[in-house]
Design an enzyme around this catalytic site. Sequence first.
Site, PDB file in Angstrom:
ATOM      1  CE  LYS A 163      -4.100  -2.010   0.488  1.00 32.35           C
ATOM      2  NZ  LYS A 163      -5.256  -1.792  -0.395  1.00 32.35           N
ATOM      3  CE  LYS A 262     -10.383  -5.650  -4.022  1.00 34.13           C
ATOM      4  NZ  LYS A 262     -10.194  -4.392  -3.276  1.00 34.13           N
TER       5      LYS A 262
END
Length: 367
Positions: A163, A262
């Site tokens: 991240k 997703k």
Amino acid sequence: MQVKKVTLHLIEQNLLAPFVTSTGKVDTRESILVEAEDVDGVVGWGEVVAFSSPWYTEETIKTCWHVLEDFLVPRMLTQEYEHPEQLQNDFQIVKRNKMAKASIDMAIWDLYSKKQGISLSEAIGGTRNFIDSGVVVSIDSIDRMLRKIEEHVESGYKRIKIKIKPGQDYELLAQIRHKFPTLPLMVDANSAYTLQDTKKLKALDEFHLMMIEQPLAEDDIFDHAALQKELTTPVCLDESITSSEDARKAVEMGSCKVINIKIGRVGGITEAIRIHDICRSHQIPVWCGGMLETGISRAHNIALASLPNFTIPGDISASSRYWSRDVINPKVFVENGRIAVPDGPGIGFEVDREWIQKITKQKKVIY
């Protein structure tokens, strides 16, 4: 299939370690487990993967509970389905609310494959017996991130995702690449940048990343196309892709070279398959993203990632990375960087009802 009742289980669990992104920190995870039982007593399971606050999408646990209880479940209970794909048309009257819809879609796919006596992977056209597993490292001090990466590499994970955010990107990656020069590495920005940061993002090309995920706005396709033209690093779209139409437009505009699928974000397995097929026809690789799910959603992800165009290791890792005790038996295990695709009926795992009962905050049975 005719569902006679649906039980909503609102559960809460503490993550073993906080998960930090550019938008905030998650250390306690609420989830809604959706249990659909048909007239023959066969049960299918799904999961709402929205968060308690709307930091990832506009949906939250509370909004999903409301939409499920008052709209989607009552509508489904009046219908009879020959195939899970029929849900998509039936739910069109309810706009968006993808994660609420996905939870029922997942449960019906599980139910359908159990009634067919086949695995979910087989039911959707999966071709793999094993999938490669990747892992995410959240924002932390550089020393702690380097130690965590080393642990994951030693555990055999096939790729690492980091991240990043402005001010924690170039120097971080420089140190990671210095220590791990050949590591399959990608970064996720969670929409932390704008086109004004193009020069900063272009500087990351030197690190030979697999991709940079969702660098710009969560609802953008247009600016990502401009950015991709400037970068050698492939752009991967996540939040921007909520449907197969989004995927088609993004591919045709050149907004990305990779797409993260997703199940919750796109409204269910049926729509996820459509996106997979569009990307495959355009030679755009896809991979399966994670949402800090329980084992129920993780099992659905494993089946999805067995489709042929999932050629990049996804964010599907072991249960033990997140939970002291998962809601399925056996837990999801990673061995030599791979996860076995279950071949039993449905999702291929048993649901741990005893544990679910202990961690349930609220329960609703809808007939």
